[in-house]
Motif scaffolding. Sequence first.
Motif, short mmCIF file in Angstrom:
data_model
loop_
_atom_site.label_atom_id
_atom_site.label_comp_id
_atom_site.label_asym_id
_atom_site.label_seq_id
_atom_site.Cartn_x
_atom_site.Cartn_y
_atom_site.Cartn_z
N UNK A 102 0.85 -1.19 0.00
CA UNK A 102 0.00 0.00 0.00
C UNK A 102 0.88 1.23 0.00
N UNK A 103 0.62 2.11 -0.95
CA UNK A 103 1.31 3.40 -1.03
C UNK A 103 0.29 4.47 -0.65
N UNK A 104 0.70 5.37 0.22
CA UNK A 104 -0.22 6.38 0.72
C UNK A 104 -0.17 7.68 -0.07
N UNK A 105 0.74 7.74 -1.03
CA UNK A 105 0.88 8.91 -1.88
C UNK A 105 1.76 8.48 -3.05
N UNK A 106 1.67 9.17 -4.16
CA UNK A 106 2.52 8.82 -5.30
C UNK A 106 4.00 8.96 -4.95
N UNK A 107 4.33 9.90 -4.06
CA UNK A 107 5.73 10.02 -3.64
C UNK A 107 6.16 8.83 -2.78
N UNK A 108 5.23 8.24 -2.05
CA UNK A 108 5.53 7.04 -1.27
C UNK A 108 5.89 5.89 -2.21
N UNK A 109 5.14 5.75 -3.27
CA UNK A 109 5.44 4.71 -4.27
C UNK A 109 6.80 4.98 -4.93
N UNK A 110 7.06 6.23 -5.28
CA UNK A 110 8.35 6.58 -5.89
C UNK A 110 9.50 6.30 -4.93
N UNK A 111 9.27 6.56 -3.64
CA UNK A 111 10.29 6.28 -2.63
C UNK A 111 10.57 4.79 -2.53
N UNK A 112 9.51 3.98 -2.55
CA UNK A 112 9.66 2.52 -2.49
C UNK A 112 10.53 2.02 -3.64
N UNK A 113 10.18 2.40 -4.86
CA UNK A 113 10.94 1.91 -6.02
C UNK A 113 12.34 2.53 -6.09
#
Length: 102
Positions: free
Chosen positions: A13-24
């Motif tokens: 679960x990503x809580x924001x598009x920046x969270x997803x970008x941070x994960x990858x």
Amino acid sequence: MSEAATIIADSVIYYHENDEATFFGWLDRMEVVSDYEGRGTALLIRLARTPTDDDLWELLALHQRYGIDMRQLASFQTAANAEWFCAPDTYWHQAVFSPAAP
């Protein structure tokens, strides 16, 4: 490790598009990660080698932060890391070493 290990990150679960970008971005910076690919709701994360102690610390942090099933990290226990990795007072001990729910 004769064959590259694969970690499965399912339904992250990503809580924001920046969270997803941070994960990858984190995955891309991890030296132990060779590559990854999505399959449905799962992300298959292939490792380039057996994790070092530092790699294992980083994998623990990634799993904790993004809610990835930590039990799959138990396979990286060795005689050399057992003293710290298997310590029962660590935040990850139960998540890594408890059996799966029936």
